[in-house]
Design an enzyme around this catalytic site. Structure first.
Site, short mmCIF file in Angstrom:
data_model
loop_
_atom_site.label_atom_id
_atom_site.label_comp_id
_atom_site.label_asym_id
_atom_site.label_seq_id
_atom_site.Cartn_x
_atom_site.Cartn_y
_atom_site.Cartn_z
N ASN A 23 0.85 -1.01 0.19
CA ASN A 23 -0.09 -0.12 0.05
C ASN A 23 0.85 1.41 0.05
O ASN A 23 0.30 2.57 0.17
CB ASN A 23 -1.06 -0.07 1.15
CG ASN A 23 -2.02 -1.14 0.82
OD1 ASN A 23 -2.22 -1.67 -0.37
ND2 ASN A 23 -2.65 -1.47 1.96
N CYS A 116 -16.10 -4.26 -4.50
CA CYS A 116 -14.95 -5.35 -4.11
C CYS A 116 -15.67 -6.17 -3.37
O CYS A 116 -16.97 -6.41 -3.41
CB CYS A 116 -13.90 -4.83 -3.45
SG CYS A 116 -14.13 -4.55 -1.59
N ARG A 121 -17.21 0.15 -2.88
CA ARG A 121 -16.02 1.09 -2.41
C ARG A 121 -16.03 2.23 -3.48
O ARG A 121 -15.23 2.56 -3.92
CB ARG A 121 -14.80 0.44 -2.38
CG ARG A 121 -15.05 -0.75 -1.46
CD ARG A 121 -13.51 -1.51 -1.07
NE ARG A 121 -12.54 -0.54 -0.74
CZ ARG A 121 -11.00 -1.12 -0.98
NH1 ARG A 121 -10.96 -2.38 -1.50
NH2 ARG A 121 -10.31 -0.42 -0.58
N ARG A 405 -2.15 -11.33 -3.88
CA ARG A 405 -2.16 -9.81 -4.08
C ARG A 405 -1.41 -8.98 -3.21
O ARG A 405 -0.92 -8.10 -3.21
CB ARG A 405 -3.76 -9.45 -4.27
CG ARG A 405 -4.35 -10.02 -5.36
CD ARG A 405 -5.80 -9.41 -5.32
NE ARG A 405 -5.62 -8.07 -5.54
CZ ARG A 405 -6.91 -7.08 -5.66
NH1 ARG A 405 -7.91 -7.70 -5.49
NH2 ARG A 405 -6.59 -5.80 -5.72
C1 EPZ Z 1 -6.65 1.86 1.47
O1 EPZ Z 1 -8.08 1.46 0.72
C2 EPZ Z 1 -5.85 0.44 1.37
N1 EPZ Z 1 -5.53 0.19 0.13
C3 EPZ Z 1 -6.83 -0.56 1.86
O2 EPZ Z 1 -6.35 -1.67 2.17
C4 EPZ Z 1 -7.38 -0.24 3.41
O3 EPZ Z 1 -8.40 -1.15 3.68
C5 EPZ Z 1 -7.94 1.23 3.28
O4 EPZ Z 1 -6.96 2.24 2.69
C6 EPZ Z 1 -8.25 1.70 4.56
O5 EPZ Z 1 -7.33 1.68 5.38
C7 EPZ Z 1 -4.61 0.38 -0.44
O6 EPZ Z 1 -4.00 1.54 -0.11
C8 EPZ Z 1 -4.09 0.14 -1.93
P1 EPZ Z 1 -10.16 4.68 1.94
P2 EPZ Z 1 -8.76 2.86 0.04
O7 EPZ Z 1 -10.20 5.48 0.93
O8 EPZ Z 1 -7.68 4.03 -0.13
C9 EPZ Z 1 -14.77 5.40 1.99
C10 EPZ Z 1 -5.65 -3.98 1.57
O9 EPZ Z 1 -6.12 -5.17 2.37
N2 EPZ Z 1 -14.52 6.27 0.91
O10 EPZ Z 1 -9.21 5.10 2.98
O11 EPZ Z 1 -9.63 2.62 -0.91
C11 EPZ Z 1 -14.64 3.84 1.81
O12 EPZ Z 1 -15.69 3.28 1.58
C12 EPZ Z 1 -6.65 -2.82 1.23
O13 EPZ Z 1 -4.45 -4.01 1.38
C13 EPZ Z 1 -15.52 6.86 0.40
O14 EPZ Z 1 -16.66 6.97 0.82
O15 EPZ Z 1 -9.52 3.24 1.59
C14 EPZ Z 1 -14.11 3.33 3.30
O16 EPZ Z 1 -15.27 3.33 4.01
C15 EPZ Z 1 -7.97 -3.26 1.34
N3 EPZ Z 1 -15.15 7.66 -0.75
C16 EPZ Z 1 -13.49 4.66 3.73
O17 EPZ Z 1 -13.85 5.61 3.20
C17 EPZ Z 1 -14.00 7.63 -1.61
O18 EPZ Z 1 -13.93 8.55 -2.35
C18 EPZ Z 1 -11.85 4.57 3.78
O19 EPZ Z 1 -11.88 4.08 2.61
C19 EPZ Z 1 -13.11 7.13 -0.65
C20 EPZ Z 1 -13.24 6.41 0.28
#
Ligand code: EPZ
Length: 426
Positions: A23, A116, A121, A405
């Protein structure tokens, strides 16, 4: 398609080195688009996801050489601005090219990631932050089409301009995209409630090495003064805090004694706290952490949160541990309300887990029993492997492409810790 066959019931012991963080590597690779030329990134983990990002960058015209430990990315030949559906559908993080493409070329066409394994997401915050910088966003045939054309006659650059943006909820990905777009925008951007995960801090630090002006790195308030150009640079990927904590849970769930090396202990403090609360003895020695089991784990309540809180990416693994703990554990996921697809699979091994909304109540059992189970997503599959290491008899985890992955050489690393594990075609 391969599966993993585990003979459980043997304590893990020994030492294993942590790989570079998936990440962190993914946004660093995307950031190379911002500065034409050759970037050098070391300790990029060999995973299906980093391979996918290689293909995304190559589709955009980059030239990539990847030997054992070093990845060289030359983005001087990039000309396309389209990240195709075929690649983005396999990895949401491909959306990280949106900000850099828009900033460098004034336009981007990136497939919408879609859902996903555990539900929707959205990427609305990525889009809103680009609009705040002055981009026009349209959705066309399943693609995000973002435009902020440069001044007439200019071939590169954009009309992005500094802005004030407050994230209503903390988002790792959207913070990364906004950062990468704002560093080349005209004027100053102020970002509030930015994500402070170590992977985002490393991205910001790399952008500064490339020549960006960013204040407040590591805090939720970032101030970015745009510059005209950035230069290629060199960076070493930080250790993977989730991989590190996963192996430590392996030590706790098998009542073993495990040391992980080449990690950043501070990055997984919340996981270490939870493991201590469940009875493990944790010793930190520089960049190494040793976990010694304190016998059957104690039950504990866990609630996930944004960094530095307890990582949602460790929720499944801790649920596997709670499944054999003495007592009842309540596990709440505040980040993803429906990230529990591992629960029914753990139940196949005899776990007693009741999920209501985003709360799982786990009644610990003295023993799990091996069974055929199915991986559904990256961290859920790690939980099944851990449960299989603790269970009586044989466990077969199928669809382990999910594991590939995000865990580099998992079977080999587990074997060095004494696990009886074998990778076989399904
Ligand atoms: C990152 O995903 C990580 N992936 C995820 O790890 C991790 O679970 C997540 O952060 C939270 O820590 C990578 O870094 C590649 P977010 P990301 O945007 O960036 C909501 C793994 O297992 N949200 O921080 O996609 C979202 O639905 C993966 O390695 C919106 O609503 O996560 C969630 O509830 C899985 N709108 C929350 O925010 C948006 O535009 C946090 O998501 C973006 C996010």
């Amino acid at each position: 398609m391969d599966c993993l066959v585990l003979q459980g019931g043997r304590p893990l012991s020994g030492s294993v080195e942590v790989s570079g963080a998936k990440n962190a590597a993914l946004p660093l690779m995307a950031a190379t688009l911002l500065a034409p030329g050759e970037h050098v990134i070391t300790r990029v983990p060999r995973l299906a996801d980093t391979q996918t990002m290689v293909r995304v960058l190559e589709a955009l015209g980059a030239k990539i050489h990847w030997d054992a430990t070093t990845m060289r990315i030359d983005t001087s030949t990039c000309s396309s601005v389209e990240a195709p559906y075929d690649l983005v559908k396999t990895m949401r993080a491909s959306v990280y090219v949106l900000g850099p493409l828009l900033a460098r070329f004034g336009r981007a066409r990136v497939s919408l990631p879609g859902g996903c394994a555990w539900g929707p997401r959205p990427v609305d915050l990525h889009l809103k932050s680009m609009e705040a910088l002055g981009a026009t966003i349209e959705i066309d045939e399943g693609y995000i089409v973002a435009t902020a054309p440069p001044a007439v006659g200019a071939t590169q650059g954009s009309s992005l301009r500094g802005t004030r943006f407050t994230f209503p909820i903390s988002s790792v990905g959207a913070t990364g995209n906004l950062l990468m777009a704002a560093v080349l925008a005209r004027g100053i951007s102020v970002v509030e409630n930015a994500a402070i995960e170590p992977e985002i801090t490393q991205l910001a630090e790399y952008l500064v090495v490339m020549g960006a002006n960013i204040e407040g790195i590591g805090t939720t308030r970032l101030e970015i003064e745009g510059v005209d150009t950035l230069s290629p640079a060199r960076v070493e990927v930080i250790p993977d805090r989730i991989e590190a904590a996963t192996y430590l849970v392996g030590g706790a769930i098998t009542l073993g004694d495990v040391t992980i090396t080449r990690c950043q202990p501070g990055h997984l403090a919340a996981s270490l706290g939870a493991l201590e609360a469940m009875g493990s003895k944790i010793t930190i020695n520089g960049l190494a952490i040793t976990l010694q089991s304190g016998g059957r784990p104690r039950a504990a309540d866990i609630a996930t949160a944004v960094y530095p809180g307890f990582a949602t990416d460790m929720q499944a693994q801790m649920m596997a541990l709670a499944a054999i703990a003495d007592g009842v554990s309540v596990i709440t996921d505040t980040i993803y309300h429906d990230r529990f697809s591992h629960a029914p699979e753990l139940a196949r091994m005899g776990a007693d887990i009741r999920v209501v909304d985003n709360v799982a109540t786990v009644h610990g059992r003295t023993r799990l029993k091996g069974a055929p189970v199915m991986a559904t997503d990256l961290r859920a599959s790690a939980a099944l492997v851990l449960a299989g290491l603790a269970a009586e008899g044989e466990t077969v985890v199928s669809r382990i492409y999910h594991l590939d992955r995000g865990y580099e050489n998992l079977a080999a690393k587990l074997a060095t810790l004494g696990a009886r594990v074998e990778r076989r075609p399904e």
